[in-house]
Design an enzyme around this catalytic site. Structure first.
Site, mmCIF file in Angstrom:
data_model
loop_
_atom_site.group_PDB
_atom_site.id
_atom_site.type_symbol
_atom_site.label_atom_id
_atom_site.label_comp_id
_atom_site.label_asym_id
_atom_site.label_seq_id
_atom_site.Cartn_x
_atom_site.Cartn_y
_atom_site.Cartn_z
ATOM 1 N N ASP A 258 -2.469 -49.154 -40.168
ATOM 2 C CA ASP A 258 -2.916 -50.075 -39.124
ATOM 3 C C ASP A 258 -2.444 -51.473 -39.501
ATOM 4 O O ASP A 258 -2.259 -51.780 -40.683
ATOM 5 C CB ASP A 258 -4.449 -50.036 -39.006
ATOM 6 N N HIS B 210 -5.616 -53.234 -33.979
ATOM 7 C CA HIS B 210 -5.798 -52.074 -33.093
ATOM 8 C C HIS B 210 -4.520 -51.244 -32.954
ATOM 9 O O HIS B 210 -4.156 -50.836 -31.853
ATOM 10 C CB HIS B 210 -6.304 -52.512 -31.713
ATOM 11 N N HIS B 211 -3.878 -50.962 -34.096
ATOM 12 C CA HIS B 211 -2.648 -50.177 -34.086
ATOM 13 C C HIS B 211 -2.723 -48.964 -35.021
ATOM 14 O O HIS B 211 -1.787 -48.705 -35.784
ATOM 15 C CB HIS B 211 -1.448 -51.045 -34.501
ATOM 16 N N PRO B 212 -3.792 -48.170 -34.990
ATOM 17 C CA PRO B 212 -3.858 -47.028 -35.915
ATOM 18 C C PRO B 212 -2.796 -45.989 -35.590
ATOM 19 O O PRO B 212 -2.512 -45.702 -34.421
ATOM 20 C CB PRO B 212 -5.272 -46.482 -35.695
#
Length: 509
Positions: free
Chosen positions: A293, A449-451
């Site tokens: 992330d 918010h980039h898992p």
């Protein structure tokens, strides 16, 4: 209830919406798309300025991590869309493919078919740019990409000027090859409104396809596996068990949902499954591992010398990608990123100045080396999950975060911002030592918010899916979403997720 499809897509997020459109173009195939959430009904979703307030609403899964030792033992909220359109209904709308070399790791994992050059047609097929600065832009795809001009905030223009004065190149946009430099964000906005992937790929033009069935409010429990094949999906619909059969199963439930569904079905690390009370059917040690992330520091805040005008876009108007050792170096993938927000933007627990009185420069690392994991605690869909991203565990991440913070300060204190900057209020001029900077970063580093990465694609036997995205050990099950990403690209990952789905669906033709 029993249903049967040729292709069943689990999850109507960004990838699932693309797949539903593309797979149902073949009128001979019956395509099903199931989603735990419902169609968007909140008007705030369409307002680009409302995105920071959408978290923790009923259509947010609202996941939470375990305490993170290197971020002051904070628990991080992870917003993920439980809605048709998925997290594209919640995110900040920036459209960034990533630097072409970001995909070298993808090519190494999956072969030439996953190089940037091979993915470029998928990017272009998805996009419809409002203006053209490069032949690589898509012209007539379903997803509009707006390149702002006169709407850009004067504060952001000054921030861009500061970056350029420090040597950062001027870019036409973030999707024309080079990424290091300054430019306003490319945004998935049309006529001043957010365009989610549901807006772009589903509504209104394909909803009347007779071979496409979209089922909302359908929560998947597990896969039914017999003899190396998935014969059905067990789900709960309107309080009753639904038995959904399909010839081909495609998991597009995202970096959290897809590995969890595999593990609840007995596919994953044997010991982790045993602790959760799940019988292991297929040993796959990397399911739920390789979790990546992006973090952003929220943030380097400045009290303004004059009132800050309200954004005409979506508050966070410009990402600035930089090579920390040389701001003027344009080649290669940048290692840090800044973002100018025309509002106070600070982490939970810190007091923000009044809206309109301050602006913020966020800062982060593009290629973190820390790797986390997630595991279920039980066999049911409502059992808690353990999400441990292991933020800043790797020394590289901590050292590079310091560089990113210092870059934010260099831009924020540059004379180009003199007309707007009164004083630095967060963290304040007293924070200068490496220890104080580390303490500040630990208190403000927050998810971007980039898992991704939890069902890693690869040619090696340990990978969760092979280069065709087929789940190892199953003949007819695939994962097509952010979880297959081997290494996180530089920027927001939604553009890459859309390209993954476009690329995979095109490979079936």
């Amino acid at each position: 209830m029993k249903l049967h499809f040729d292709d069943l897509i689990i999850g109507a997020g960004s990838a699932g919406c693309v797949l539903a459109r593309r797979l149902s173009e073949d009128g001979s195939r019956r395509v099903g798309l199931v989603e735990a959430g419902h169609w968007p009904g909140d008007p705030d979703i369409a307002d680009p300025l409302k995105w920071p307030a959408l978290q923790n609403r009923p259509y947010d899964w609202a996941y939470r991590t375990v305490p993170q030792p290197f971020t002051a033992n904070r628990i991080h909220g992870w917003s993920r869309g439980c809605i048709v359109g998925g997290s594209s209904c919640l995110h900040a709308m920036a459209h960034v493919r990533g630097h072409p070399t970001d995909f070298d790791a993808w090519r190494e994992a999956g072969g030439e078919s996953w190089s940037y050059e091979a993915l470029l047609p998928a990017f272009r097929r998805s996009e419809s740019f409002s203006a053209f600065t490069h032949s690589w832009h898509g012209a007539d795809g379903p997803l509009p990409v707006h390149l702002p001009d006169e709407e850009v905030s004067p504060v952001v223009r000054a921030y861009i000027a500061a970056g350029q004065a420090l040597g950062a190149p001027a870019l036409p946009d973030h999707n024309s090859g080079d990424l290091a430099g300054t430019t306003p964000n490319s945004l998935t906005i049309r006529n001043g409104r957010r365009v989610s992937l549901a807006d772009a790929y589903l509504t209104p033009d394909i909803l009347d396809r007779e071979n496409l069935t979209i089922v909302t409010g359908c929560e998947t429990e597990r896969l039914v596996i017999e003899g190396g094949r998935v014969t059905a999906v067990l789900a709960v619909l309107d309080g009753e068990t639904a038995h959904i059969e399909a010839n081909r199963i495609i998991l597009s439930a995202g970096a959290i949902g897809s590995p969890l569904l595999l593990m609840r079905s007995g596919i994953g690390p044997q010991e982790a499954l045993k602790r959760a009370g799940i019988a292991c059917r297929i040993e796959s040690s990397e399911v739920g591992e390789n979790l990546q992330d992006h973090l952003l520091g929220l943030g380097n805040v400045y009290r303004a010398r004059q009132p800050v005008p309200v954004s005409q876009l979506q508050h966070s108007e410009s990402l600035m990608y930089l090579n920390s050792d040389d701001f003027g170096r344009a080649d290669g993938s940048p290692d840090i990123v800044l973002a100018c927000v025309v509002a106070p933007s600070i982490a939970d627990g810190l007091q923000a100045p009044p809206f309109g009185s301050a602006f913020t420069i966020l800062f982060g690392v593009t290629h973190p080396r820390s790797r986390g994991r997630l595991v279920p605690t039980g066999p049911g869909r409502n059992d808690p999950i353990i999400i441990d991203p292991r933020y800043l565990e790797h020394e590289y991440d901590r050292a590079t975060f310091r560089k990113a913070f210092r870059a934010a300060r260099a831009v924020g204190h540059h004379p180009a911002l003199d007309a707007w900057r009164a004083e630095e209020v967060q963290p304040g001029s007293a924070v200068q030592s490496e220890r104080d900077i580390d303490d500040f970063i630990a208190r403000v580093a927050s998810t971007h918010h980039h898992p991704c990465g939890t069902c890693r694609m690869g040619s090696d036997g340990a990978s969760v899916v092979d280069p065709d995205l087929r789940v190892r050990g199953l003949d007819n099950a695939y994962v097509v979403d952010a979880s297959i990403i081997p290494r996180i690209p530089s920027g927001p990952i939604n553009a890459a997720v859309v390209a993954i789905a476009e690329h995979w669906s095109a490979s079936l033709r």
